[in-house]
Write an enzyme that holds these catalytic residues in place. Structure first.
Site, short mmCIF file in Angstrom:
data_model
loop_
_atom_site.label_atom_id
_atom_site.label_comp_id
_atom_site.label_asym_id
_atom_site.label_seq_id
_atom_site.Cartn_x
_atom_site.Cartn_y
_atom_site.Cartn_z
N GLY A 155 -1.50 -34.85 -0.21
CA GLY A 155 -2.01 -35.99 0.37
C GLY A 155 -1.67 -36.20 1.70
O GLY A 155 -0.95 -35.54 2.25
N SER A 204 5.81 -37.82 -2.86
CA SER A 204 6.45 -37.15 -1.82
C SER A 204 7.46 -37.93 -1.00
O SER A 204 7.01 -39.10 -0.53
CB SER A 204 5.21 -36.61 -0.94
N LYS A 226 8.49 -34.46 -4.78
CA LYS A 226 8.74 -33.42 -3.80
C LYS A 226 9.61 -34.15 -2.61
O LYS A 226 9.25 -35.09 -2.46
CB LYS A 226 7.24 -33.46 -3.21
N GLU A 242 6.69 -25.06 -0.62
CA GLU A 242 5.63 -25.31 -0.03
C GLU A 242 5.73 -25.00 1.62
O GLU A 242 6.68 -25.42 2.22
CB GLU A 242 5.21 -26.79 -0.18
N LYS A 261 -5.93 -29.64 0.07
CA LYS A 261 -6.41 -30.94 0.60
C LYS A 261 -7.66 -31.04 1.27
O LYS A 261 -7.97 -30.10 2.17
CB LYS A 261 -5.38 -31.30 1.84
N ASP A 281 -0.17 -24.56 2.11
CA ASP A 281 -0.60 -25.86 2.47
C ASP A 281 -1.54 -25.42 3.96
O ASP A 281 -2.63 -24.91 3.93
CB ASP A 281 0.17 -27.04 2.69
N LYS A 312 10.88 -33.71 1.32
CA LYS A 312 10.79 -32.57 2.53
C LYS A 312 11.91 -31.97 3.12
O LYS A 312 13.02 -32.68 3.00
CB LYS A 312 10.32 -33.68 3.64
N ASP A 343 9.14 -29.08 0.33
CA ASP A 343 8.00 -29.09 1.28
C ASP A 343 8.34 -28.66 2.97
O ASP A 343 9.25 -29.58 3.29
CB ASP A 343 7.09 -30.01 1.46
O1 NPG Z 1 1.70 -39.13 -0.54
O2 NPG Z 1 -0.16 -38.89 0.78
C1 NPG Z 1 1.12 -38.61 0.17
C2 NPG Z 1 2.04 -37.77 1.18
C3 NPG Z 1 2.33 -36.50 0.92
O3 NPG Z 1 3.84 -35.40 1.93
C4 NPG Z 1 2.75 -35.62 2.02
N1 NPG Z 1 1.89 -35.31 2.92
O4 NPG Z 1 2.76 -32.38 4.69
O5 NPG Z 1 1.67 -32.77 3.04
C5 NPG Z 1 2.09 -33.19 4.19
C6 NPG Z 1 2.47 -34.67 4.32
C7 NPG Z 1 1.49 -35.15 5.30
C8 NPG Z 1 1.78 -36.47 5.46
C9 NPG Z 1 0.85 -34.49 6.15
C10 NPG Z 1 1.09 -37.20 6.64
C11 NPG Z 1 0.52 -34.93 7.25
C12 NPG Z 1 0.40 -36.50 7.47
#
Ligand code: NPG
Length: 369
Positions: A290, A135, A161, A213, A262, A238, A163, A188
């Site tokens: 994640g 991500s 992915k 997402e 998650k 999500d 953002k 996302d």
């Molecule tokens: O690789 O763990 C990873 C990050 C994946 O993008 C990711 N997480 O919105 O899903 C999400 C985001 C996130 C990260 C959300 C940190 C909250 C805290």
């Protein structure tokens, strides 16, 4: 099993690179590590609530409060036989799924160790390796984004992915697609759009994305359903899915065609399994999200991602994508086919390194029976 001892650690770990989403930038990752002891065994859990209430209302501090004042006193000194017993004891309390999930993870680790099984096996996992992607946070500009993605592809990741947020969406996606026409790509939004300004989401429909997402607000299944009806691309939810009930309702009204699971967000591994089972019956693909976990949470994510319905690559990258020095060993290493190995030792299957944990601990509190 009698839970004799519980310890909490608030830890802070520096990320290898800042991580920017539609709700802010993180330089460090805070979380709460839970240590449970029973029958001479030690179970580890990770509560993934971060420093600010950007992703969910929970923070490291609210989790600390709810765990130390309510959840832990309801568990320590008790005889707990099954995960269902643990969930029953916490049922009188509302909300706070991230805090709940951290405690449940540590108990699952204890139970799996007591049974001499890897956590993946205890959960019903069927895979030896799990497909993963990376991500990528919002970058300074599209050029840097393409460059960053190129580096991850060179490392062996085959699914990316990115953002997005209003003003940083179509142009970024177009630049990435031009540079990597065949890449498995998904976006996302972390609920940064409303149905009124979703025109840029509709414009993403022509870029052959795996999924879009959480474009809209977390409490808005109805508008997600309206938006899904206007798109060829699957919407993946999500933040909107906090329980198996939400998942059932979202699927019933076609608010999404894919679900990100998650365990933290849904209150633990058991609820995550229930959502997985429902999705498997309903032909809804799932994947494991994640939260920038340490090696403890990552081991748990890899374990659940080994269940049969997790057919899409997870946001579970190798340890070196997050931290220079992780607190658990061995680190997760990317295989050439963009997978991670599922640990085979009992429980989480990783060893927590006490010295490293001490170095990143900001605060600790212990509870005895
Ligand atoms: O690789 O763990 C990873 C990050 C994946 O993008 C990711 N997480 O919105 O899903 C999400 C985001 C996130 C990260 C959300 C940190 C909250 C805290």
């Amino acid at each position: 099993m009698k839970i004799d001892f519980i310890e909490l650690r608030h830890i802070r770990m520096r990320l290898v690179a800042p991580f920017e989403t539609s709700f802010g930038v993180e330089l460090d990752r805070d979380c709460v590590i839970l240590i449970l002891r029973g029958e001479g065994l030690t179970g580890w859990g990770e509560c993934v609530a971060g420093m600010s209430p950007g992703y969910s209302y929970e923070t490291t501090m609210t989790a600390w409060h709810v765990l130390t004042d309510f959840f832990v006193p309801a568990i320590v000194g008790s005889e707990i036989v099954t995960v269902e017993d643990l969930r029953d004891r916490l049922r009188v309390f509302k909300g706070h799924p991230l805090a709940r999930a951290g405690l449940e993870m540590a108990f699952w680790d204890l139970l799996a160790q007591a049974a001499g099984k890897p956590l993946a096996t205890a959960l019903g996992g069927v895979r030896k390796t799990v497909p993963v992607g990376v991500s990528v946070g919002i970058q300074k500009d599209a050029e840097l984004l393409v460059d960053t993605i190129g580096q991850f592809i060179d490392q062996g990741y085959d699914r990316i992915k990115i953002k997005i947020k209003p003003g940083r969406d179509v142009d970024d996606v177009q630049a990435v697609r031009r540079a990597f026409p065949d890449l498995k790509l998904q976006v996302d939004a972390n609920s940064a759009y409303t149905i009124e300004d979703a025109t840029s989401i509709e414009a993403l429909d022509d870029y052959d994305l795996l999924l879009i997402e959480q474009p809209l607000a977390e409490d808005d299944l109805i508008d997600h359903s309206r938006l899904q009806a206007r798109l060829k691309t699957a919407i993946c939810l999500d933040e909107s899915i906090l329980s198996v009930r939400h998942a059932r309702q979202a699927v019933e009204i076609d608010a999404c065609r894919i679900i990100n699971i998650k365990p933290g967000r849904v209150g633990g591994l058991s609820e995550a399994m229930a959502i997985h089972n429902l999705c498997l019956e309903s032909n809804i693909p799932v994947w494991c999200g994640g939260m920038l976990e340490t090696g403890i949470g990552r081991a748990s994510n890899v374990a659940i991602a080994s269940l049969p319905g997790f057919t899409l690559p997870g946001d579970i990258s190798a340890s070196d994508r997050y931290y220079v020095e992780d607190i658990a060993d061995p680190p997760f290493v990317l295989n050439p086919d963009s997978t991670l190995d599922v640990p085979t030792k009992p429980g989480l299957g990783v060893e927590v390194l006490g010295d490293r944990l001490d170095r990143v601990t900001l605060r600790r509190e212990a509870f005895r029976a």
